[in-house]
Design an enzyme around this catalytic site. Structure first.
Site, short mmCIF file in Angstrom:
data_model
loop_
_atom_site.label_atom_id
_atom_site.label_comp_id
_atom_site.label_asym_id
_atom_site.label_seq_id
_atom_site.Cartn_x
_atom_site.Cartn_y
_atom_site.Cartn_z
N LYS A 202 -6.00 12.38 0.93
CA LYS A 202 -6.19 11.02 1.43
C LYS A 202 -7.24 10.94 2.53
O LYS A 202 -7.44 9.87 3.11
CB LYS A 202 -4.85 10.50 1.96
N LYS B 285 10.71 26.68 -3.46
CA LYS B 285 11.13 25.64 -2.52
C LYS B 285 12.55 25.17 -2.84
O LYS B 285 12.82 24.65 -3.92
CB LYS B 285 10.16 24.45 -2.59
N HIS C 228 -10.16 -7.75 13.03
CA HIS C 228 -9.63 -6.47 12.56
C HIS C 228 -10.70 -5.38 12.50
O HIS C 228 -10.39 -4.24 12.15
CB HIS C 228 -9.00 -6.62 11.17
N PRO D 228 -3.07 3.91 1.44
CA PRO D 228 -3.92 4.33 0.32
C PRO D 228 -3.65 5.79 -0.03
O PRO D 228 -3.57 6.65 0.85
CB PRO D 228 -5.34 4.13 0.87
N GLU D 229 -3.50 6.05 -1.32
CA GLU D 229 -3.29 7.41 -1.79
C GLU D 229 -4.58 7.91 -2.44
O GLU D 229 -5.62 7.27 -2.33
CB GLU D 229 -2.07 7.44 -2.73
N ARG E 85 11.70 5.37 3.09
CA ARG E 85 10.95 4.66 2.05
C ARG E 85 11.93 4.33 0.94
O ARG E 85 13.13 4.37 1.12
CB ARG E 85 9.80 5.53 1.51
#
EC number: 3.2.2.23
Length: 282
Positions: free
Chosen positions: A61, A158, A93, A2-3, A268
């Site tokens: 999050k 960066k 769960h 979840p974001e 990913r």
């Protein structure tokens, strides 16, 4: 995982149902769910008994319950954590259960057991009161004090890939893989571009796109690809139907029609349009 939009959906649901209520019973069904609470399950349950929930807050999050004892109950959902009110589809769960004074039952379920609860002291950082384990996180795009120009200034220093920086929770919190890809697609920037080589306008466009796409997702209950993310009532979000980049390998770009590509990124996948978001030359 979840974001920001998904965690905010959960926060709002909890805010509506349990703020003002008092915890009368707590049971830890699986010790791994409280492994970050170093004093152990018994300490956590004893300290929660009789506490009143004064509010539910969030950064990135992470979400936390503000208790009347001047400490916070910090919750991280991990990959599959759910905060469910009432009955649950899979009792095996359930990792933690809490009963409130009006009979409401809150269950923390976590199929992969990567999330958890812990109690933490509060501290003030840059004008915000935060639990200590959350204090290192940067502000997220939903924060009223989020400063796009300040983040742009950081990004301009960066010398690494922009997408890597978007996922760095100490640069900007709340953005995960899905919304990074969506923001980059909307801003027409490839995630492999070195952040320091982009203009201030380009970087601001990416950050604005991230905020916009996450607001759009929030309005549709978040993104659910499977049953691992649901709201407090067990309902899935439906923003996955509106994704423009993530998961669309081999499909036509909704802007220019080119075939969408996928490439590996930090264990990913990244999804992008090779025409709208040309890959930088090495």
């Amino acid at each position: 995982m979840p974001e920001l939009p998904e965690v905010e959906v959960v926060r709002r649901g909890l805010q509506d149902y349990i703020v003002g209520k008092t915890i009368t019973a707590v049971r830890v069904h699986h010790p791994r769910a409280v492994r970050r609470h170093v004093a152990g399950p018994t300490d956590l349950t004893n300290r929660l008994l009789g506490t009143r929930i004064n509010g539910i807050d969030r950064r990135g999050k992470y979400l936390w319950f503000l208790l009347d004892t001047d400490i916070a109950l910090v919750v991280h959902l991990g990959m599959s954590g759910q905060m469910l009110l009432g009955t649950v589809p899979r009792v095996d769960h359930v990792r933690i259960s809490a009963l409130f004074d009006d009979g409401t039952v809150l269950n923390f379920t976590d199929q992969r057991t990567l999330g958890g609860w812990l109690l933490a002291d509060l501290m003030t950082v840059d004008g915000s009161v935060l639990p200590v384990p959350v204090a290192h996180l940067a502000r997220d795009p939903f924060d009223p004090r989020f400063d796009v120009e300040a983040v742009v200034k950081v990004l301009r220093c960066k010398h690494s890939e922009l997408k890597r920086q978007l996922l760095d929770q100490q640069t900007v919190s709340g953005i995960g893989n899905i919304y990074a890809d969506e923001a980059l697609w909307r801003a027409e920037v490839h995630g492999a571009r070195i952040a320091a080589t982009l203009t201030r306008r380009q970087l601001a466009a990416v950050l604005d796109a991230a905020a916009d796409v996450m607001r759009d997702s929030l309005a549709k209950g978040g993104t659910s690809f499977d049953s691992l993310y649901v709201n407090v009532n067990g309902e899935s979000g439906y923003f996955d139907r509106s994704l423009d980049a993530y998961g669309r390998e081999g499909e036509g770009c909704r802007r220019c029609g080119a075939v969408m590509h996928r490439e590996k990124f930090m264990n990913r996948s990244s999804f992008y349009c090779p025409r709208c978001q040309p890959r930088p030359r090495r």
